[in-house]
Design an enzyme around this catalytic site. Structure first.
Site, mmCIF file in Angstrom:
data_model
loop_
_atom_site.group_PDB
_atom_site.id
_atom_site.type_symbol
_atom_site.label_atom_id
_atom_site.label_comp_id
_atom_site.label_asym_id
_atom_site.label_seq_id
_atom_site.Cartn_x
_atom_site.Cartn_y
_atom_site.Cartn_z
ATOM 1 N N CYS A 53 47.919 127.286 94.737
ATOM 2 C CA CYS A 53 49.466 127.693 94.810
ATOM 3 C C CYS A 53 49.773 126.737 96.536
ATOM 4 O O CYS A 53 49.072 125.731 97.020
ATOM 5 C CB CYS A 53 49.487 128.723 95.491
ATOM 6 S SG CYS A 53 51.426 129.307 96.368
ATOM 7 N N VAL A 55 51.905 126.460 98.496
ATOM 8 C CA VAL A 55 52.512 126.702 99.630
ATOM 9 C C VAL A 55 54.065 126.742 99.908
ATOM 10 O O VAL A 55 54.838 127.426 100.520
ATOM 11 C CB VAL A 55 52.214 127.611 101.148
ATOM 12 C CG1 VAL A 55 50.624 128.200 100.523
ATOM 13 C CG2 VAL A 55 51.607 126.589 101.622
ATOM 14 N N TYR A 147 53.948 116.060 112.809
ATOM 15 C CA TYR A 147 52.881 117.483 112.129
ATOM 16 C C TYR A 147 52.684 117.970 113.948
ATOM 17 O O TYR A 147 53.008 119.483 114.030
ATOM 18 C CB TYR A 147 51.506 116.698 113.351
ATOM 19 C CG TYR A 147 50.354 117.851 113.704
ATOM 20 C CD1 TYR A 147 49.944 118.421 112.350
ATOM 21 C CD2 TYR A 147 49.979 117.964 114.644
ATOM 22 C CE1 TYR A 147 48.544 119.214 112.514
ATOM 23 C CE2 TYR A 147 49.202 118.512 114.872
ATOM 24 C CZ TYR A 147 48.177 119.661 113.984
ATOM 25 O OH TYR A 147 47.416 120.463 114.744
ATOM 26 N N VAL A 180 40.040 121.375 117.051
ATOM 27 C CA VAL A 180 38.938 121.216 115.867
ATOM 28 C C VAL A 180 38.563 121.197 115.440
ATOM 29 O O VAL A 180 39.240 120.378 114.902
ATOM 30 C CB VAL A 180 39.123 123.343 115.429
ATOM 31 C CG1 VAL A 180 38.136 123.482 114.821
ATOM 32 C CG2 VAL A 180 39.506 124.437 116.328
#
Length: 216
Positions: A53, A55, A147, A180
């Site tokens: 998908c 989104v 972002y 991360v």
């Protein structure tokens, strides 16, 4: 088995934080539907359902829920919106609008659309957990204005949705995981040619997501 009997939808489940959360939730007994633009065979073999998908496309998002309901899952207990892109490295003055816009389509519109189609079901059942993700760092992120702005927008979107559903027994939270070490993180600093900051263990974000997904 803290999530035994729960149905969880996790976007961005083919890699990074989304995949790590999907794997953790599966081990805790949840039935996991992993949403991604491309199916990763080795992840699919781990035991959760994969649905391809985009989104940012509402018709494709709606088809996710048609698919899940057709399988007999009448209740969505947990939604984790981990899908996200960084976009192309460029200062604001040199950025391409179509690139900038695409970051918002995936990060903000995708989070919004997933919540839009999940919340009516959670409100009907008077319960549910939604976990969104804001950015991987504090303050401005030079060269990645789309972002940074999109992740700030997700925070306010989360706060607003939480206020709107306060009376329905639904918990909506946002996690700021910090830097991360994921492919997205590596790609950003490869583009910028800057020295990346010290990274944070991905399991910290995973365990916080599990905590927020569990019944208190």
């Amino acid at each position: 088995m803290m999530l035994e009997g729960k149905t969880a939808i996790i976007t961005g489940a083919s890699r990074g934080i989304g995949r790590a959360i999907a794997e953790r939730f599966l081990r805790e007994g949840a039935e996991v539907f992993g949403i991604a633009r491309h199916i990763v065979v080795e992840a699919q073999e781990m035991g959760f359902h994969y649905i391809t998908c985009d989104v940012s496309n509402e018709s494709e998002v709606k088809s996710i829920f048609d698919h899940i309901i057709n399988r007999g899952n009448k209740k969505i207990d947990i939604l984790v919106n981990a899908a996200g892109i960084a976009g192309v490295y460029a200062p604001v003055s040199k950025s391409n609008f179509s690139d900038w816009k695409r970051v918002f389509e995936v990060n903000v519109f995708g989070t919004y659309l997933m919540m839009k189609h999940t919340l009516p079901r959670m409100c009907e059942n008077q319960t549910g957990k939604i976990i969104n993700f804001s950015g991987g760092g504090d303050g401005p992120l030079e060269g990645f204005s789309a972002y940074s702005a999109s992740k700030a927008a997700i925070v306010r979107l989360t706060e607003t949705a939480a206020e709107e559903t306060r009376s329905f027994g639904i918990d909506i939270n946002v996690i700021a995981p910090g830097p991360v070490k994921t492919k997205l993180f590596e790609d950003m600093f490869l583009q910028s040619k800057k020295t990346p900051p010290a990274t944070i263990d991905i399991q910290k974000a995973v365990e916080l997501a599990l905590f927020l997904a569990c019944e208190k």
